[in-house]
Design an enzyme around this catalytic site. Structure first.
Site, mmCIF file in Angstrom:
data_model
loop_
_atom_site.group_PDB
_atom_site.id
_atom_site.type_symbol
_atom_site.label_atom_id
_atom_site.label_comp_id
_atom_site.label_asym_id
_atom_site.label_seq_id
_atom_site.Cartn_x
_atom_site.Cartn_y
_atom_site.Cartn_z
ATOM 1 N N PRO A 25 43.430 32.412 48.419
ATOM 2 C CA PRO A 25 43.219 33.597 48.678
ATOM 3 C C PRO A 25 41.940 34.136 48.676
ATOM 4 O O PRO A 25 40.449 32.900 48.768
ATOM 5 C CB PRO A 25 43.544 33.782 47.150
ATOM 6 C CG PRO A 25 42.642 33.532 46.024
ATOM 7 C CD PRO A 25 43.371 31.668 47.034
ATOM 8 N N THR A 27 39.322 37.292 49.602
ATOM 9 C CA THR A 27 39.054 39.127 50.568
ATOM 10 C C THR A 27 38.148 39.686 52.143
ATOM 11 O O THR A 27 37.464 38.555 52.656
ATOM 12 C CB THR A 27 38.008 39.220 49.554
ATOM 13 O OG1 THR A 27 38.849 38.818 48.171
ATOM 14 C CG2 THR A 27 37.635 40.437 49.368
ATOM 15 N N ALA A 58 43.338 38.948 47.183
ATOM 16 C CA ALA A 58 42.573 40.209 45.885
ATOM 17 C C ALA A 58 43.499 40.707 46.496
ATOM 18 O O ALA A 58 42.369 41.787 47.575
ATOM 19 C CB ALA A 58 41.651 39.753 45.272
ATOM 20 N N GLN A 100 48.027 38.086 45.390
ATOM 21 C CA GLN A 100 47.048 37.962 44.288
ATOM 22 C C GLN A 100 46.380 38.911 43.451
ATOM 23 O O GLN A 100 46.146 40.234 44.263
ATOM 24 C CB GLN A 100 46.062 37.433 44.606
ATOM 25 C CG GLN A 100 45.105 36.675 43.743
ATOM 26 C CD GLN A 100 43.445 35.971 43.886
ATOM 27 O OE1 GLN A 100 42.297 36.910 44.643
ATOM 28 N NE2 GLN A 100 42.671 35.104 43.369
ATOM 29 N N HIS A 174 45.164 37.002 38.820
ATOM 30 C CA HIS A 174 43.700 36.296 39.583
ATOM 31 C C HIS A 174 42.957 35.935 37.594
ATOM 32 O O HIS A 174 42.102 37.705 37.544
ATOM 33 C CB HIS A 174 42.771 37.008 39.888
ATOM 34 C CG HIS A 174 41.867 36.823 40.930
ATOM 35 N ND1 HIS A 174 40.851 35.794 40.205
ATOM 36 C CD2 HIS A 174 40.463 37.540 42.028
ATOM 37 C CE1 HIS A 174 40.057 35.137 40.680
ATOM 38 N NE2 HIS A 174 39.505 36.490 41.985
ATOM 39 N N ALA A 176 40.171 34.218 37.470
ATOM 40 C CA ALA A 176 39.150 33.746 37.736
ATOM 41 C C ALA A 176 37.994 34.257 38.493
ATOM 42 O O ALA A 176 38.096 35.535 38.362
ATOM 43 C CB ALA A 176 39.906 32.127 39.033
ATOM 44 N N TYR A 179 36.195 37.702 37.250
ATOM 45 C CA TYR A 179 36.210 39.602 36.979
ATOM 46 C C TYR A 179 37.176 39.348 35.594
ATOM 47 O O TYR A 179 36.503 38.783 34.853
ATOM 48 C CB TYR A 179 37.636 39.508 38.411
ATOM 49 C CG TYR A 179 36.410 39.309 39.571
ATOM 50 C CD1 TYR A 179 36.041 40.084 40.166
ATOM 51 C CD2 TYR A 179 37.204 38.060 40.750
ATOM 52 C CE1 TYR A 179 35.527 40.537 40.931
ATOM 53 C CE2 TYR A 179 36.195 37.848 41.501
ATOM 54 C CZ TYR A 179 35.430 38.620 42.043
ATOM 55 O OH TYR A 179 34.462 39.015 43.336
ATOM 56 N N GLY A 295 36.042 23.192 48.952
ATOM 57 C CA GLY A 295 35.279 22.404 49.845
ATOM 58 C C GLY A 295 36.326 21.182 50.128
ATOM 59 O O GLY A 295 35.919 19.765 50.810
ATOM 60 N N GLY A 316 40.421 27.027 52.078
ATOM 61 C CA GLY A 316 39.915 28.487 52.507
ATOM 62 C C GLY A 316 39.557 28.772 54.017
ATOM 63 O O GLY A 316 39.888 28.984 54.491
HETATM 64 C C1 FNR Z 1 36.842 33.295 48.409
HETATM 65 N N1 FNR Z 1 37.578 33.629 46.979
HETATM 66 C C2 FNR Z 1 38.587 34.235 46.802
HETATM 67 N N2 FNR Z 1 39.244 33.723 46.328
HETATM 68 C C3 FNR Z 1 40.097 34.524 45.170
HETATM 69 O O1 FNR Z 1 40.071 34.386 44.313
HETATM 70 N N3 FNR Z 1 40.062 35.970 45.503
HETATM 71 C C4 FNR Z 1 40.070 36.229 46.278
HETATM 72 O O2 FNR Z 1 40.228 37.065 47.175
HETATM 73 C C5 FNR Z 1 38.910 35.634 47.660
HETATM 74 N N4 FNR Z 1 38.136 35.258 48.323
HETATM 75 C C6 FNR Z 1 36.635 34.940 49.064
HETATM 76 C C7 FNR Z 1 36.429 35.490 50.065
HETATM 77 C C8 FNR Z 1 35.961 34.427 51.586
HETATM 78 C C9 FNR Z 1 35.136 34.810 52.360
HETATM 79 C C10 FNR Z 1 35.798 33.614 50.613
HETATM 80 C C11 FNR Z 1 34.599 32.261 51.657
HETATM 81 C C12 FNR Z 1 36.179 33.056 49.363
HETATM 82 C C13 FNR Z 1 37.304 31.722 47.409
HETATM 83 C C14 FNR Z 1 38.465 31.406 47.868
HETATM 84 O O3 FNR Z 1 39.873 31.089 47.892
HETATM 85 C C15 FNR Z 1 37.946 29.242 47.560
HETATM 86 O O4 FNR Z 1 38.157 29.086 46.446
HETATM 87 C C16 FNR Z 1 37.317 29.219 48.189
HETATM 88 O O5 FNR Z 1 37.582 29.337 49.222
HETATM 89 C C17 FNR Z 1 36.936 27.345 48.373
HETATM 90 O O6 FNR Z 1 37.532 26.268 49.062
HETATM 91 P P1 FNR Z 1 37.075 26.201 50.646
HETATM 92 O O7 FNR Z 1 36.730 27.450 51.304
HETATM 93 O O8 FNR Z 1 36.230 25.629 50.649
HETATM 94 O O9 FNR Z 1 38.269 25.403 50.848
#
Ligand code: FNR
Length: 347
Positions: A25, A27, A58, A100, A174, A176, A179, A295, A316
């Site tokens: 997810p 945003t 989300a 989400q 969500h 996590a 929130y 990551g 992500g």
């Molecule tokens: C996120 N992440 C995130 N997590 C979530 O639960 N809901 C969301 O809406 C968002 N929005 C969001 C926006 C942006 C721009 C980033 C970079 C991250 C966290 C995301 O789902 C993920 O856990 C992390 O980005 C780590 O994964 P990667 O990017 O290392 O593959």
């Protein structure tokens, strides 16, 4: 090595994924002024329909759950209709997508919903201001009453029904990243002394009530939950948080969820009170399908799956940088590096 990622994965009797890579997810703050998803969003998601499962950005369950500009909602008909365009585009391209469901709790700002209270587990605020809107400082929340908690639970269930009406294949609750649901699960944000605080059962109660209400609304096969037992964002960790998650994860084992998903930015982080990585900790207590994230590359994700650390991997930032992530990985083509500047447009 990554070829193991590309075989179908049966989540349950309702849902089979075409591969083991999920779009995490993300945003994007690109919904219109009424928090309705746009045509551009439909195309953005449809371009990524070859992932095993897309988890939407989300999406707020009601107006006072909003803490960032232009985050989409799922609480009125216009929003359901907007999401219908997204889910139709994804399905037409052969994909699957979960919504989400989000309420930010104390991270909300009344600027977004025309004034009123900010609700949380307790009246414990966070420092700072809304990202990209630095003149909006966070305000101290009010502890939700038991009646307000019951309404919140009902509103998650209603949003889940709306998600199904909008054509989603399911929802991820969500829970996590600091929130609302997470605010009940951590001692730094929950000092209640009623049935929603003070013991591991009570601190888990809101999360489990939301899970059970959403399951009752749409069926457990279509319900997932994201959790951050390791506090890393908008939340302070406490050694005693561990016992709450020990209890919650074991309670979730009897719920037959589609999956549990770790909420973290970087899974190489370790937490003293969890005895190491958040994902390894959850794996120990939770017996159902687990989604790792944070990551991972296709290679390290495949390796973690081979080592049985989790079952599916979510990606992500690389998914933002590479709409064709799946085909690039499949064909061993180089990936574009993610940069924050990419958040400015939906590519
Ligand atoms: C996120 N992440 C995130 N997590 C979530 O639960 N809901 C969301 O809406 C968002 N929005 C969001 C926006 C942006 C721009 C980033 C970079 C991250 C966290 C995301 O789902 C993920 O856990 C992390 O980005 C780590 O994964 P990667 O990017 O290392 O593959």
């Amino acid at each position: 090595m990554t070829s193991t990622l590309f075989s179908p994965f049966e989540l349950n009797s309702t849902l089979t994924l075409q591969n083991r890579i999920l779009m995490a997810p993300l945003t994007r703050c690109m919904a219109d002024e009424n928090l309705v998803p746009t045509e551009q969003m439909a195309q953005y998601y449809a371009r990524r329909a070859d992932t095993g499962l897309i988890i939407s950005e989300a999406t707020i369950i009601r107006p006072d759950g909003q803490g960032y500009p232009n985050t989409p909602g799922l609480f009125n008909q216009a929003q359901v209709d907007g999401w219908k365009k997204v889910t139709t585009a994804v399905h037409n391209a052969g994909g699957k997508i979960f919504a989400q469901l989000w309420h930010v709790g104390r991270v909300a700002h009344p600027f977004f919903f025309g004034g009123g209270d900010v609700l949380s587990a307790s009246n414990i605020g966070i420092e700072g201001s809304v990202p990209r809107m630095r003149d909006l400082s966070y305000q101290t929340p009010r502890a939700a009453s038991v009646e307000e908690i019951a309404q919140l639970v009902a509103d998650y269930a209603k949003a889940a029904k709306n998600a199904i009406a909008a054509g989603f294949d399911g929802v991820e609750i969500h829970g996590a990243n600091g929130y609302l649901i997470d605010q009940f699960l951590h001692l730094a944000s929950n000092n209640r002394s009623d049935e929603y605080g003070g013991s591991v059962q009570n601190m888990s109660r809101f999360a489990l009530e939301v899970v059970d209400a959403v399951i009752a609304a749409i069926g457990s096969d279509r319900v997932a939950l994201r959790l951050s037992p390791g506090a890393y964002f908008l939340m302070e960790g406490n050694h005693d948080d561990r016992a709450v998650f020990d209890h919650l994860l074991q309670a979730l084992n009897s719920r037959s969820l589609a999956f549990v998903h770790i909420g973290i930015f970087d899974d190489s982080m370790t937490f003293d009170y969890l005895g190491g990585h958040a994902s390894d900790y959850v794996r120990k207590y939770y017996k159902g399908t687990l989604v790792g994230v944070g990551g991972y590359t296709a290679e390290t994700g495949a390796q973690a799956i081979a080592e049985n650390r989790f079952d599916l991997v979510a990606v992500g930032r690389p998914m933002i940088a590479n709409p064709d992530y799946i085909s690039r990985v499949k064909n061993s083509e180089p990936l574009k590096e993610y940069e924050d500047s990419m958040l400015q447009a939906l590519v």
